[in-house]
Scaffold this active site. Sequence first.
Site, PDB file in Angstrom:
ATOM      1  CD1 TRP A 103      -1.976  -2.251   1.926  1.00  0.00           C
ATOM      2  CD2 TRP A 103      -2.883  -1.421   0.055  1.00  0.00           C
ATOM      3  NE1 TRP A 103      -2.925  -3.139   1.475  1.00  0.00           N
ATOM      4  CE2 TRP A 103      -3.496  -2.659   0.351  1.00  0.00           C
ATOM      5  CE3 TRP A 103      -3.296  -0.713  -1.080  1.00  0.00           C
ATOM      6  CZ2 TRP A 103      -4.499  -3.205  -0.464  1.00  0.00           C
ATOM      7  CZ3 TRP A 103      -4.302  -1.257  -1.877  1.00  0.00           C
ATOM      8  CH2 TRP A 103      -4.887  -2.489  -1.559  1.00  0.00           C
ATOM      9  CG  ASP A 173      -2.933   4.029   4.395  1.00  0.00           C
ATOM     10  OD1 ASP A 173      -3.985   3.867   5.047  1.00  0.00           O
ATOM     11  OD2 ASP A 173      -2.649   3.350   3.390  1.00  0.00           O
ATOM     12  CE  LYS A 197      -8.190  -2.189   5.360  1.00  0.00           C
ATOM     13  NZ  LYS A 197      -8.412  -3.382   4.617  1.00  0.00           N
TER      14      LYS A 197
END
Length: 362
Positions: A103, A173, A197
């Site tokens: 990511w 992030d 999540k």
Amino acid sequence: MEKRIYNFSAGPAILPEPVIKKAQEDLFMLPGVGMSILEISHRSKTFEAILASAKDGLRKLLDIPENYDILFLQGGASLQFSMVPMNLMPPVNKADYIVTGVWAKKAVKEAKRVGTVNISYTAEASNFNHVPKQSDIVLDPEAAFVHYTSNNTIYGTQFDYIPETGGVPLVCDMSSDILYKKIDVSKFALIYAGAQKNIGPSGVTLVIIRKDLLERSQDSLPTMLNYKTHTENDSMFNTPNTFGIYIIDLVAKYLLENGGLDAMYETNKKKAALLYDCFDSSNGFYRAHALPGSRSLMNVTFNLPTPELEKQLIAEATAAGFDGLKGHRSVGGLRASIYNAFPLQGVVDLVAFLNDYKKKNA
Ligand code: PMP
């Protein structure tokens, strides 16, 4: 099916059961409204109150200071890979990125379209099995910002500290560990997280931005990609993800009613320790992918002596009601995602299952 199974999915992921039940109740008719949450206008008083309450809940949970705006955007965390550099890189047009997984690499790829990226650290040579120590991070004091990923969903590694940047704005992030414990928001310039999540369903992205950063956003940016558009319109420049924001409000209320993030953190530590202790006492049968010191409390990744044993374990576990344990293809093996809403009992049951499997197959 009579009961819910254990859901170890990395995201979209398990939500607190009372939240799902409340949403189910409200799905036909919101109390006092006579319409479903799926049917009401985002411009209605009812929805305005839901949005304000969701923001208020997050502000309380994370002690978000008043000089930060809270936004609910779309396009996933992936769109933030572009929005962050487009808004924050000018005028110096260079930024530092700490690369601890796929990511982070994707974030770098988008930032390079905007300006110069300095890789402050990369753990790629060891297949991202750790995060750097502060002393290993090489920073440029003139960078527009420093970007890092606090929890690496695929590799199961996590920072247990907030990098010190010597005054350079810090961007994070936090997609896969936001709300897992209390953090000092004032250390960050901008935090973003896909909701799917720990916060809610997919389709909504949380952005927490320090207001002074907005001065960097240039008017030449496409309207929807400019943070100012969204702060000036309270996330309602266009139709937001109304259902997603409604669920975030319920999750925040649920967390506040259940001891807040300190209580979450205590349980999260317990859950992760059960699994890592199981691996460490298995005489090498189970091996954590992440090195000690970098082990994630949210995504626990591990391998067995052979891919065949891994495949068989996943099949037997799935049949026994443990779903979503297959690891990401870039590390193979298994991954148990144990976000806030994942019950302690589920981890206890998984550990018993793993111990039993080892006895039969070691
Ligand atoms: N960052 C991290 C750490 C992630 O785990 C993910 C998704 N799993 C993303 C970014 C991408 O999020 P999205 O799918 O919301 O774009």
